[in-house]
Design a protein around this motif. Sequence first.
Motif, PDB file in Angstrom:
ATOM      1  N   HIS A 169       9.995  -0.282  15.638  1.00 21.43           N
ATOM      2  CA  HIS A 169      10.699   0.065  14.406  1.00 21.43           C
ATOM      3  C   HIS A 169       9.718   0.395  13.283  1.00 21.43           C
ATOM      4  CE1 HIS A 169      14.272  -1.281  16.479  1.00 21.43           C
ATOM      5  NE2 HIS A 169      13.703  -2.452  16.687  1.00 21.43           N
ATOM      6  N   LEU A 170       8.573   0.945  13.679  1.00 16.56           N
ATOM      7  CA  LEU A 170       7.639   1.426  12.678  1.00 16.56           C
ATOM      8  C   LEU A 170       8.183   2.714  12.075  1.00 16.56           C
ATOM      9  CD1 LEU A 170       4.382   1.138  14.813  1.00 16.56           C
ATOM     10  CD2 LEU A 170       5.044  -0.422  13.000  1.00 16.56           C
ATOM     11  N   SER A 171       7.670   3.091  10.947  1.00 14.83           N
ATOM     12  CA  SER A 171       7.998   4.401  10.392  1.00 14.83           C
ATOM     13  C   SER A 171       6.713   5.060   9.914  1.00 14.83           C
ATOM     14  CB  SER A 171       9.001   4.291   9.242  1.00 14.83           C
ATOM     15  OG  SER A 171       8.490   3.496   8.199  1.00 14.83           O
ATOM     16  N   ILE A 172       6.717   6.390   9.902  1.00 14.55           N
ATOM     17  CA  ILE A 172       5.540   7.163   9.545  1.00 14.55           C
ATOM     18  C   ILE A 172       5.772   7.844   8.216  1.00 14.55           C
ATOM     19  CG2 ILE A 172       4.176   9.201  10.165  1.00 14.55           C
ATOM     20  CD1 ILE A 172       4.589   8.450  13.077  1.00 14.55           C
ATOM     21  N   VAL A 173       4.763   7.808   7.369  1.00 16.36           N
ATOM     22  CA  VAL A 173       4.826   8.539   6.110  1.00 16.36           C
ATOM     23  C   VAL A 173       3.703   9.558   6.108  1.00 16.36           C
ATOM     24  CG1 VAL A 173       5.885   6.679   4.807  1.00 16.36           C
ATOM     25  CG2 VAL A 173       3.410   6.780   4.963  1.00 16.36           C
ATOM     26  N   GLN A 174       3.954  10.686   5.497  1.00 17.36           N
ATOM     27  CA  GLN A 174       2.948  11.742   5.459  1.00 17.36           C
ATOM     28  C   GLN A 174       1.743  11.268   4.668  1.00 17.36           C
ATOM     29  OE1 GLN A 174       3.352  14.592   7.153  1.00 17.36           O
ATOM     30  NE2 GLN A 174       1.245  15.122   6.673  1.00 17.36           N
ATOM     31  N   SER A 175       0.564  11.446   5.222  1.00 11.83           N
ATOM     32  CA  SER A 175      -0.661  11.037   4.547  1.00 11.83           C
ATOM     33  C   SER A 175      -1.154  12.173   3.669  1.00 11.83           C
ATOM     34  CB  SER A 175      -1.736  10.683   5.575  1.00 11.83           C
ATOM     35  OG  SER A 175      -2.916  10.265   4.945  1.00 11.83           O
ATOM     36  N   SER A 176      -1.342  11.875   2.379  1.00 11.58           N
ATOM     37  CA  SER A 176      -1.755  12.893   1.427  1.00 11.58           C
ATOM     38  C   SER A 176      -3.246  13.176   1.546  1.00 11.58           C
ATOM     39  CB  SER A 176      -1.446  12.433   0.003  1.00 11.58           C
ATOM     40  OG  SER A 176      -2.004  13.309  -0.941  1.00 11.58           O
ATOM     41  N   ASN A 177      -3.635  14.432   1.315  1.00  8.81           N
ATOM     42  CA  ASN A 177      -5.043  14.805   1.300  1.00  8.81           C
ATOM     43  C   ASN A 177      -5.692  14.552  -0.058  1.00  8.81           C
ATOM     44  OD1 ASN A 177      -5.280  15.717   3.954  1.00  8.81           O
ATOM     45  ND2 ASN A 177      -4.394  17.702   3.428  1.00  8.81           N
ATOM     46  N   GLU A 178      -4.910  14.007  -1.003  1.00  9.30           N
ATOM     47  CA  GLU A 178      -5.424  13.847  -2.362  1.00  9.30           C
ATOM     48  C   GLU A 178      -6.667  12.972  -2.395  1.00  9.30           C
ATOM     49  OE1 GLU A 178      -3.969  12.100  -6.701  1.00  9.30           O
ATOM     50  OE2 GLU A 178      -2.510  12.400  -5.089  1.00  9.30           O
ATOM     51  N   LEU A 179      -6.630  11.858  -1.646  1.00  7.02           N
ATOM     52  CA  LEU A 179      -7.774  10.942  -1.658  1.00  7.02           C
ATOM     53  C   LEU A 179      -8.994  11.608  -1.032  1.00  7.02           C
ATOM     54  CD1 LEU A 179      -8.924   8.129  -2.233  1.00  7.02           C
ATOM     55  CD2 LEU A 179      -8.194   7.470   0.056  1.00  7.02           C
ATOM     56  N   ILE A 180      -8.795  12.307   0.095  1.00 10.40           N
ATOM     57  CA  ILE A 180      -9.908  12.971   0.760  1.00 10.40           C
ATOM     58  C   ILE A 180     -10.530  14.007  -0.168  1.00 10.40           C
ATOM     59  CG2 ILE A 180     -10.551  14.438   2.707  1.00 10.40           C
ATOM     60  CD1 ILE A 180      -8.339  13.107   4.311  1.00 10.40           C
ATOM     61  N   ASN A 181      -9.685  14.793  -0.847  1.00  8.11           N
ATOM     62  CA  ASN A 181     -10.194  15.812  -1.764  1.00  8.11           C
ATOM     63  C   ASN A 181     -10.960  15.185  -2.919  1.00  8.11           C
ATOM     64  OD1 ASN A 181      -8.962  17.666  -0.137  1.00  8.11           O
ATOM     65  ND2 ASN A 181      -7.214  18.015  -1.470  1.00  8.11           N
ATOM     66  N   ARG A 182     -10.489  14.036  -3.396  1.00 11.62           N
ATOM     67  CA  ARG A 182     -11.180  13.344  -4.472  1.00 11.62           C
ATOM     68  C   ARG A 182     -12.557  12.871  -4.011  1.00 11.62           C
ATOM     69  NH1 ARG A 182      -7.580   9.735  -5.698  1.00 11.62           N
ATOM     70  NH2 ARG A 182      -8.520   7.856  -4.852  1.00 11.62           N
ATOM     71  N   GLU A 183     -12.624  12.346  -2.782  1.00 17.56           N
ATOM     72  CA  GLU A 183     -13.906  11.901  -2.251  1.00 17.56           C
ATOM     73  C   GLU A 183     -14.866  13.081  -2.101  1.00 17.56           C
ATOM     74  OE1 GLU A 183     -14.861   8.968  -1.896  1.00 17.56           O
ATOM     75  OE2 GLU A 183     -13.087   7.703  -1.752  1.00 17.56           O
ATOM     76  N   CYS A 184     -14.361  14.223  -1.639  1.00 18.19           N
ATOM     77  CA  CYS A 184     -15.211  15.402  -1.478  1.00 18.19           C
ATOM     78  C   CYS A 184     -15.710  15.904  -2.830  1.00 18.19           C
ATOM     79  CB  CYS A 184     -14.444  16.508  -0.750  1.00 18.19           C
ATOM     80  SG  CYS A 184     -14.120  16.148   0.995  1.00 18.19           S
ATOM     81  N   THR A 185     -14.852  15.847  -3.835  1.00 14.88           N
ATOM     82  CA  THR A 185     -15.261  16.246  -5.184  1.00 14.88           C
ATOM     83  C   THR A 185     -16.347  15.321  -5.711  1.00 14.88           C
ATOM     84  OG1 THR A 185     -13.078  17.176  -5.669  1.00 14.88           O
ATOM     85  CG2 THR A 185     -14.464  16.627  -7.546  1.00 14.88           C
ATOM     86  N   GLN A 186     -16.225  14.026  -5.433  1.00  7.88           N
ATOM     87  CA  GLN A 186     -17.241  13.067  -5.855  1.00  7.88           C
ATOM     88  C   GLN A 186     -18.574  13.342  -5.171  1.00  7.88           C
ATOM     89  OE1 GLN A 186     -15.395   9.293  -5.019  1.00  7.88           O
ATOM     90  NE2 GLN A 186     -14.295   9.219  -6.967  1.00  7.88           N
ATOM     91  N   ILE A 187     -18.529  13.712  -3.882  1.00  7.58           N
ATOM     92  CA  ILE A 187     -19.753  14.058  -3.163  1.00  7.58           C
ATOM     93  C   ILE A 187     -20.388  15.296  -3.790  1.00  7.58           C
ATOM     94  CG2 ILE A 187     -20.685  14.883  -0.966  1.00  7.58           C
ATOM     95  CD1 ILE A 187     -18.541  13.171   0.420  1.00  7.58           C
ATOM     96  N   LYS A 188     -19.578  16.303  -4.087  1.00  8.18           N
ATOM     97  CA  LYS A 188     -20.071  17.530  -4.712  1.00  8.18           C
ATOM     98  C   LYS A 188     -20.725  17.210  -6.061  1.00  8.18           C
ATOM     99  CE  LYS A 188     -18.419  21.931  -6.605  1.00  8.18           C
ATOM    100  NZ  LYS A 188     -18.772  21.598  -8.006  1.00  8.18           N
ATOM    101  N   ASN A 189     -20.071  16.394  -6.865  1.00  7.85           N
ATOM    102  CA  ASN A 189     -20.631  16.020  -8.168  1.00  7.85           C
ATOM    103  C   ASN A 189     -21.950  15.258  -8.014  1.00  7.85           C
ATOM    104  OD1 ASN A 189     -18.436  17.214  -9.416  1.00  7.85           O
ATOM    105  ND2 ASN A 189     -17.313  15.292  -9.661  1.00  7.85           N
ATOM    106  N   TYR A 190     -22.019  14.421  -6.992  1.00  7.71           N
ATOM    107  CA  TYR A 190     -23.251  13.674  -6.734  1.00  7.71           C
ATOM    108  C   TYR A 190     -24.387  14.627  -6.361  1.00  7.71           C
ATOM    109  CZ  TYR A 190     -26.555  10.358  -4.749  1.00  7.71           C
ATOM    110  OH  TYR A 190     -27.692   9.632  -4.478  1.00  7.71           O
ATOM    111  N   LEU A 191     -24.086  15.613  -5.513  1.00  8.69           N
ATOM    112  CA  LEU A 191     -25.100  16.595  -5.119  1.00  8.69           C
ATOM    113  C   LEU A 191     -25.552  17.420  -6.326  1.00  8.69           C
ATOM    114  CD1 LEU A 191     -23.566  17.841  -1.739  1.00  8.69           C
ATOM    115  CD2 LEU A 191     -25.536  16.334  -2.034  1.00  8.69           C
ATOM    116  N   ASP A 192     -24.614  17.769  -7.199  1.00  5.26           N
ATOM    117  CA  ASP A 192     -24.956  18.538  -8.398  1.00  5.26           C
ATOM    118  C   ASP A 192     -25.922  17.772  -9.300  1.00  5.26           C
ATOM    119  OD1 ASP A 192     -23.383  20.679  -7.656  1.00  5.26           O
ATOM    120  OD2 ASP A 192     -21.639  20.029  -8.825  1.00  5.26           O
ATOM    121  N   ALA A 193     -25.730  16.459  -9.378  1.00  4.41           N
ATOM    122  CA  ALA A 193     -26.527  15.645 -10.295  1.00  4.41           C
ATOM    123  C   ALA A 193     -27.820  15.127  -9.675  1.00  4.41           C
ATOM    124  CB  ALA A 193     -25.693  14.462 -10.791  1.00  4.41           C
TER     125      ALA A 193
END
Length: 288
Positions: A169-193
């Motif tokens: 009786h589990l249920s599945i919810v769609q996993s958002s890419n928002e967190l992944i995109n935020r992490e990638c943006t943080q990596i990009k900002n780190y590389l820039d700096a």
Amino acid sequence: MGNTRHCIDDNKLSCFDNIRLLYVATSKYEGDWQSILHSHPFSELFYVVRGSGSFITEGMEFSVAKNDMVIINPNVQHTEKSLPLEPLEYIVLGIEGLSFSFEEIAAAKDSVCMQTAFGDVYKYNTQNSNIYAYLNILLEEINKKAENYETVCQKLLEVIMICMLRNNHLSIVQSSNELINRECTQIKNYLDANYAENITLDMLASLSHMNKYYMAHAFTKYIGISPITYLLQKRIQEGKSLLESTSYSISQISAMLGFSSQSYFSQAFKKSTGKTPVQYRNALKQRL
């Protein structure tokens, strides 16, 4: 002659369109287990094949044994420990595009459900299901890599998911890419700096709390190029600026940009611009 026909409701054939199998792995404790808390921006399923041990997640610990299935939602820190006399052996699936909801699960024998700061962890016993049989077929497919094995593995994942949803009786919810995109943006900002620093994929993975290979895949998908290629392009961009606006030597600029040697800087610069740093600077002077 008896004849029975069962019709299929085609409205229910595509309930897993956005779910993707990232990897299948097998692990067995052999005395060299590195028990380190880590997390992933995707879900993981652990099926205990044999042995005994425990899972640790954000300060909580629970035991696991043969036929247990452990569900780790995205971004939950976790690790595993094995009992030395009963070596833990399991199959693990990495799955992108979903999270599990445990809100409707009633208290059941042999199950553990925990809420953490970042998501949920759930353990239950699968002894009376066919999940292990499907996992073995999945492993066989991914090891042989016969034609179209990727499609077969993806479909087997869907079968396993259905078995899980039926029995618990589990249920599945769609996993958002928002967190992944935020992490990638943080990596990009780190590389820039910090482009002049000695940066490795292991360092970026540690900063983002991602698996190294998945981090590189996610960054490439979101930014359009790999982290190392982005770093190199950033250094070349800054190199152009230094060649245009300063009188620093090529050796000095190479060191300021974080290149391991002047020759490597010149080689990378020419590959990117079609000119060596010296040729690039001389061409600028001729235009003035």
